[in-house]
Each structure stands twice: as C-alpha cells, then as structure tokens.
Design a protein around this motif. Sequence first.
Motif, mmCIF file in Angstrom:
data_model
loop_
_atom_site.group_PDB
_atom_site.id
_atom_site.type_symbol
_atom_site.label_atom_id
_atom_site.label_comp_id
_atom_site.label_asym_id
_atom_site.label_seq_id
_atom_site.Cartn_x
_atom_site.Cartn_y
_atom_site.Cartn_z
ATOM 1 N N UNK A 1 -49.666 30.892 -76.382
ATOM 2 C CA UNK A 1 -48.914 29.874 -77.105
ATOM 3 C C UNK A 1 -47.634 29.484 -76.380
ATOM 4 N N UNK A 2 -46.962 30.454 -75.791
ATOM 5 C CA UNK A 2 -45.675 30.183 -75.150
ATOM 6 C C UNK A 2 -45.795 29.994 -73.648
ATOM 7 N N UNK A 3 -47.001 30.239 -73.096
ATOM 8 C CA UNK A 3 -47.177 30.068 -71.660
ATOM 9 C C UNK A 3 -46.423 31.093 -70.828
ATOM 10 N N UNK A 4 -46.188 32.273 -71.388
ATOM 11 C CA UNK A 4 -45.443 33.315 -70.688
ATOM 12 C C UNK A 4 -46.342 34.002 -69.661
ATOM 13 N N UNK A 5 -45.777 34.368 -68.549
ATOM 14 C CA UNK A 5 -46.510 35.085 -67.506
ATOM 15 C C UNK A 5 -46.670 36.537 -67.948
ATOM 16 N N UNK A 6 -47.740 36.794 -68.703
ATOM 17 C CA UNK A 6 -47.992 38.113 -69.272
ATOM 18 C C UNK A 6 -49.355 38.590 -68.766
ATOM 19 N N UNK B 1 -42.566 22.889 -79.973
ATOM 20 C CA UNK B 1 -43.346 24.036 -79.483
ATOM 21 C C UNK B 1 -44.776 23.984 -80.001
ATOM 22 N N UNK B 2 -44.949 23.641 -81.285
ATOM 23 C CA UNK B 2 -46.289 23.527 -81.848
ATOM 24 C C UNK B 2 -47.097 22.444 -81.132
ATOM 25 N N UNK C 1 -51.267 21.010 -77.157
ATOM 26 C CA UNK C 1 -51.621 20.258 -75.953
ATOM 27 C C UNK C 1 -52.119 21.193 -74.864
ATOM 28 N N UNK C 2 -51.453 22.329 -74.698
ATOM 29 C CA UNK C 2 -51.885 23.297 -73.684
ATOM 30 C C UNK C 2 -53.302 23.795 -73.975
ATOM 31 N N UNK C 3 -53.575 24.067 -75.251
ATOM 32 C CA UNK C 3 -54.895 24.549 -75.631
ATOM 33 C C UNK C 3 -55.967 23.504 -75.324
ATOM 34 N N UNK C 4 -55.704 22.242 -75.648
ATOM 35 C CA UNK C 4 -56.674 21.178 -75.376
ATOM 36 C C UNK C 4 -56.854 20.970 -73.876
ATOM 37 N N UNK C 5 -55.770 21.063 -73.116
ATOM 38 C CA UNK C 5 -55.867 20.884 -71.669
ATOM 39 C C UNK C 5 -56.649 22.011 -71.010
ATOM 40 N N UNK D 1 -40.615 20.103 -68.632
ATOM 41 C CA UNK D 1 -39.232 20.447 -68.998
ATOM 42 C C UNK D 1 -39.170 21.775 -69.738
ATOM 43 N N UNK D 2 -40.149 22.030 -70.625
ATOM 44 C CA UNK D 2 -40.126 23.248 -71.433
ATOM 45 C C UNK D 2 -40.587 24.470 -70.642
ATOM 46 N N UNK D 3 -41.618 24.313 -69.787
ATOM 47 C CA UNK D 3 -42.226 25.479 -69.142
ATOM 48 C C UNK D 3 -41.964 25.580 -67.642
ATOM 49 N N UNK D 4 -41.575 24.465 -67.023
ATOM 50 C CA UNK D 4 -41.340 24.490 -65.584
ATOM 51 C C UNK D 4 -42.587 24.316 -64.747
ATOM 52 N N UNK D 5 -43.719 23.953 -65.391
ATOM 53 C CA UNK D 5 -44.943 23.771 -64.617
ATOM 54 C C UNK D 5 -45.790 22.663 -65.238
ATOM 55 N N UNK D 6 -46.826 22.283 -64.486
ATOM 56 C CA UNK D 6 -47.738 21.243 -64.961
ATOM 57 C C UNK D 6 -48.578 21.760 -66.119
ATOM 58 N N UNK D 7 -48.973 20.868 -67.034
ATOM 59 C CA UNK D 7 -49.724 21.269 -68.207
ATOM 60 C C UNK D 7 -51.091 21.845 -67.837
#
Length: 307
Positions: free
Chosen positions: A31-36, A259-260, A265-269, A297-303
């Motif tokens: 959800x947050x796109x964290x490098x985990x 964020x929601x 959008x990330x999930x659909x992509x 802007x939010x994550x620093x990377x392409x979707x």
Amino acid sequence: MSLRVSILLFDDFSNMVLSCLMEPLRVVRDQAGIDLRFEVMTPDDRPVTSSSGLRVTPDAALATAARPDLCLLIGGDRFREAAVDPALWRHLRPARTADLVIAADTGAWLMAAAGLLDGCRATLHWHLLEEFGEVFPSVTVSPDRHVRDGALWTCGSAATGLDLILAFIRERFGPAAAFEAESMFLHDGARQASDPRFGPGLRGRSSDRLRKVVARMAATLEAPPSLAELAHAANLSERSLNRLFQRELGQSPARYLQSLRLARARDLASHTDLGLDQIALRCGFSSASALSRAFKHRTGRSIRQPT
C-alpha cells in the motif's frame, strides 16, 4: 524508507502465527510502496515443516545472510528439542544480529535457552508461561498479550502476534499505515456486507467516526469528495474533521485520501493491463500525467517501476 526482514522458522511452526506477523507487513509494503524485503531462514538451512504439514524452503543460508533490520523468530511445537540442540546459538544468528527481534509462539523459549533473555521481560504462548518461568528463572515472565523489552518484542498466539505487529507498524510507519493493515484484516462480515468495497468494522484503535469517513473515501475514489462534503456527511465541521484525522492518523484528510487514490492506482498498474489514462480516471486524477506526477512526488519513482 526500507526494511529488511529475516523470518526464522523452526520445525512445527504455526502457519497462523507466521501469517499474522507477515501479512500486515506485506500490506504496508504494497500500500505504501515501502522497500520491505522478506527472507526466510531455517536451522541448518534445510526445509522445515509447519504444524499443519506446509513445507518451507529457506531463501538464504544463515552463515552468509545480511544483517536484518527485523527478525521474526517463530518457534514450533518441537521447541524443547531445538532448545537443547548444541547448534542453537548458530541457528539463532539472525535473531542475534538483527536490530529488532520479534519472538513469537515458542520463540522466547529458544531465545531464553540461548541466554539471550537473561534479565529481560518476556512472554510466550499462554499455556507455557508457568513452565517457562520455572525453567528460566533469570527471565521476568509476563502474562501480557505482548511484551517489549528494548529491542526485543515477544508474544504467544496468532492473535497476540497480530496485535504486536500492528503496534510495530504504528511505531515504525505511522498510525495511517497501521490503520490500513487493520482495515485489511480486522473486520466483520455484517459491516462488510453493507459496504463491500471497504470493511470498516475494525477491532483496533480507530474510532467509528473515522472508519465511516474512510469508508466514504474508499467508495468514491473515481470522484473524490471535497473536505466540505466529507465533513458534512460525518456531521462535523471541516476543522473537527481535520482534527480527527490528525489525532488518529497523524495526517490531514486530504493527504490520507491522496494515499488511498495512489494505492489503488499502484494496484491497478501492477495487476491489470489498463493504461495509465484509464487508471487515472478510476482513481480520480484528471490525466495520466497528473497521476504520474502525483505518484512520483509521493514515492520518488515511476508508478510502474517495480517495488
């Protein structure tokens, strides 16, 4: 922000305990796109079998694995055998080197057997508490659902493991991330049936009023409501709505709504063949370029860049 997680499994471990510790972290990652990153390890680098027969093969060798930020140590039903194994100290290498350790089920027993809990407070599965205190008098045994002593967190059952990992997420990633994990796993069928797109019946720390507002946000991503509309629907002033979000999630309603939208959008992509124009419209953005800019802007990377 990044987090390297070593999952150290012993024979006859509980699938439920593993899931309750791992899946909320997976939600945070997705959800947050964290490098985990997760890395499974086992004693002697051999496959282990869960109490229900699930066979798990390790991802990395104990001797060469990188030092983890977090070690999830999950003991199994054969903990007494594992505790007297002369190789126990070597088997616990990820737990000895990690910045933070979460020992679950019988994991605290193994830590204590290796002398790693001397002078510490700890807990483990409830039916072993009395015996644990007798065998390891140097450990202060607690009946609490989960216990934190410095860089060591301990818990017993799957339910207490879920409570613990949500507390960890709240501290490490913020209350909004913990709320998202609660929303994914703690709900009831009756409320979910009334709003199939978002099951807000949480058992966690969030209030009913907050959950209702977030449910409305989640159900209207294609045409996101204004702050005034959200406040009116919740029978609150805009100022009170903002205070509610700041108090419980540590951020403004607008930021949480963004964020929601970006998470959807990330999930659909990631999981559909939809073009960015279509994804943008489904998530309330005016165009693919607007979505791409907001995501960058939010994550620093392409979707569509892999996490």
